[in-house]
Design a protein around this motif. Sequence first.
Motif, PDB file in Angstrom:
ATOM      1  N   GLY A 189      -5.126  -5.172  -5.638  1.00  8.88           N
ATOM      2  CA  GLY A 189      -4.219  -5.060  -6.779  1.00  8.88           C
ATOM      3  C   GLY A 189      -4.895  -5.279  -8.123  1.00  8.88           C
ATOM      4  O   GLY A 189      -4.222  -5.342  -9.158  1.00  8.88           O
ATOM      5  N   HIS A 235     -14.546  -2.687  -0.008  1.00  9.65           N
ATOM      6  CA  HIS A 235     -14.433  -4.088   0.427  1.00  9.65           C
ATOM      7  C   HIS A 235     -15.574  -4.414   1.382  1.00  9.65           C
ATOM      8  O   HIS A 235     -15.580  -5.475   1.998  1.00  9.65           O
ATOM      9  N   PHE A 294       1.706   0.800 -15.719  1.00 10.73           N
ATOM     10  CA  PHE A 294       2.754   1.404 -14.893  1.00 10.73           C
ATOM     11  C   PHE A 294       4.026   0.638 -15.213  1.00 10.73           C
ATOM     12  O   PHE A 294       4.150  -0.523 -14.816  1.00 10.73           O
TER      13      PHE A 294
HETATM   14  N1  LIG Z   1       1.698   4.881  -9.167  1.00 10.32           N
HETATM   15  C1  LIG Z   1       1.908   3.580  -9.380  1.00 10.32           C
HETATM   16  N2  LIG Z   1       3.074   3.147  -9.880  1.00 10.32           N
HETATM   17  C2  LIG Z   1       3.310   1.846 -10.110  1.00 10.32           C
HETATM   18  N3  LIG Z   1       2.396   0.871  -9.877  1.00 10.32           N
HETATM   19  C3  LIG Z   1       1.206   1.226  -9.376  1.00 10.32           C
HETATM   20  C4  LIG Z   1       0.894   2.607  -9.097  1.00 10.32           C
HETATM   21  N4  LIG Z   1      -0.369   2.658  -8.604  1.00 10.32           N
HETATM   22  C5  LIG Z   1      -0.816   1.382  -8.577  1.00 10.32           C
HETATM   23  N5  LIG Z   1       0.116   0.524  -9.040  1.00 10.32           N
HETATM   24  C6  LIG Z   1      -0.017  -0.914  -9.184  1.00 10.32           C
HETATM   25  O1  LIG Z   1      -1.179  -1.149  -9.939  1.00 10.32           O
HETATM   26  C7  LIG Z   1      -1.860  -2.297  -9.469  1.00 10.32           C
HETATM   27  C8  LIG Z   1      -3.305  -1.933  -9.177  1.00 10.32           C
HETATM   28  O2  LIG Z   1      -3.323  -1.065  -8.052  1.00 10.32           O
HETATM   29  P1  LIG Z   1      -4.680  -0.481  -7.480  1.00 10.32           P
HETATM   30  O3  LIG Z   1      -4.353   0.337  -6.304  1.00 10.32           O
HETATM   31  O4  LIG Z   1      -5.442   0.151  -8.558  1.00 10.32           O
HETATM   32  O5  LIG Z   1      -5.423  -1.822  -7.034  1.00 10.32           O
HETATM   33  P2  LIG Z   1      -6.706  -2.010  -6.115  1.00 10.32           P
HETATM   34  O6  LIG Z   1      -7.541  -3.006  -6.793  1.00 10.32           O
HETATM   35  O7  LIG Z   1      -7.333  -0.693  -5.841  1.00 10.32           O
HETATM   36  O8  LIG Z   1      -6.065  -2.613  -4.815  1.00 10.32           O
HETATM   37  P3  LIG Z   1      -6.514  -2.429  -3.270  1.00 10.32           P
HETATM   38  O9  LIG Z   1      -7.857  -3.063  -3.134  1.00 10.32           O
HETATM   39  O10 LIG Z   1      -5.472  -3.164  -2.507  1.00 10.32           O
HETATM   40  O11 LIG Z   1      -6.510  -0.949  -2.996  1.00 10.32           O
HETATM   41  C9  LIG Z   1      -1.118  -2.786  -8.240  1.00 10.32           C
HETATM   42  O12 LIG Z   1      -0.297  -3.871  -8.622  1.00 10.32           O
HETATM   43  C10 LIG Z   1      -0.250  -1.609  -7.853  1.00 10.32           C
HETATM   44  O13 LIG Z   1       0.948  -2.027  -7.280  1.00 10.32           O
END
Ligand SMILES: Nc1ncnc2c1ncn2[C@@H]1O[C@H](COP(=O)(O)OP(=O)(O)OP(=O)(O)O)[C@@H](O)[C@H]1O
Length: 517
Positions: free
Chosen positions: A299, A465, A273
Amino acid sequence: MTFDWEYAASLLWYAPLWKASLVVVALSVLAWTIAACLGFFLALAKLSSLPLLKLPVAAYVWFFRSLPLLVLLIFVYNLPLVMPWTSDYLSNPFVAGLLALVLSETAYMAEIHRGGLLSVHSGQREAGKALGISYFGIQRLIVVPQAIRISLPTLSNQFITIVKLTSLVSVISLAEILLVGQRLYTQNFKVLETMLMVSLFYVLIVTLFDNALKFGERHLDVSRRKTHRNAINSEQLASLLVHQPARKETGQDTSGEEHVEAVIEARGINKRFGEMQVLKDVSLSVKRGETVSIIGPSGSGKTTFIRTLNGLEVPDSGRITLNGEVFFSREPNEPKKEQRLPRLAQVEKVGMVFQQFNLFPHRTALQNVLLGPRYHRRGSAKQLELEALEMLDKVGLLVHAHKYPHQLSGGQQQRVAIARALAMRPAVMLFDEPTSALDPELVGEVLKTIEDLAHEGMTLIIVTHEMQFARRISDKIVFMEAGSVLHAASPHETFENCNEPRVRQFLQEFKAHEPTR
Ligand SMILES: Nc1ncnc2c1ncn2[C@@H]1O[C@H](COP(=O)(O)OP(=O)(O)OP(=O)(O)O)[C@@H](O)[C@H]1O
């Protein structure tokens, strides 16, 4: 000089005023309807990402909102002076007035619709996409009904504005209410009496239509609806299902696919991203009937990864196969010019349950479950309804089939979302933190539903989680950190015997806080 009440009252029976009222009604209804329809398409174009569509629309809206209607009316009415071929139409003041009103009002309507469309949460479109519904299907079935409901009060208000604006059409000699009044008082000089009755006619029209539109608003407002229909119970459903032909298992195994071991396989998935590399060479293979839980710190890319498995996120590179068929494939150095989206027919085979449920608020639980199979014409109306009821029964919500999402608890809404995904008969179900948005006391019922699916042999990939839950039901635990898979092993190896210090530390931190479920 006294106010002539008798003369004023006599205007109530004055035929030209009633005729002029009809002209006002016809002009307003036509202008409002045409402008509301055209404005909707302009709003869609303005929201599009294509500059060729959005820039001309933006220019149109800017220009016609800046132009006073009176100027536009005079301009349109006099257009035949420079374009004689238009005189056949525009020399008629009704047509000229209608054209000017439509040109001007379409610009306002486009902005009203744009507001309505923007206020439909992006999760609604994603839920439609996850059901394999096309762009136009999503607009028609999901976005437009919600957007119209949101913008209807403003659209109604615009109708009232149009009724009043029709008085300006008197400048081009259209015999509407104001012009009839003006002709009267220039003859008898009873200005106040005549204008009082002219006002009364406008108020009458506005009141009539205001109430009709309010009725429409109330009708579309599902939050006011009560559940009148009686839900059937499990026994009644069982007796109805006895007479049904055997169901076609669409998403699951299809002939010739028996030999495929992995239902879904992702290899070398990369996603960025902007500057941030969110997924780094992530691979995962899930066999038929397996339950895989993806855990890891916030994240780390868990959600982004499972969203690539049903096309909600398009990877930059990597390969995904579903039942042995390529779902997505792009080499790391391949130019990105060509947009490569997964085929809708394959998306249908991947069920998705979202953290925020994303139920369609304008549809009952049953209608939510029915939407995907009906859209894809998976059977006769009766058969699909029975199957949808069966799915609701499976998640314990048959009695709530005719309730709207707002009439259900969070846990019940999530179970409807599970039934909605199951109704597509998917080959694999993806769960993106299905309990994170729930109050603690509602988590158990959703976890129980997922656990039942695991025991039935459904292929599941769960981002969660809920460590105790993951440990209990999973065949494999995948630990992600900073966009990479750091560890993938059985629950026993992960929770009891893990050599990876980062995984151990993460699990210890969790142990201190997690309630036992
Ligand atoms: N559409 C987007 N545009 C920009 N950055 C994004 C987008 N979607 C996710 N991210 C970034 O990608 C990274 C991974 O996000 P993701 O939601 O996949 O993590 P996660 O492991 O599922 O986190 P959580 O457990 O908090 O849901 C994060 O830093 C998030 O800010």
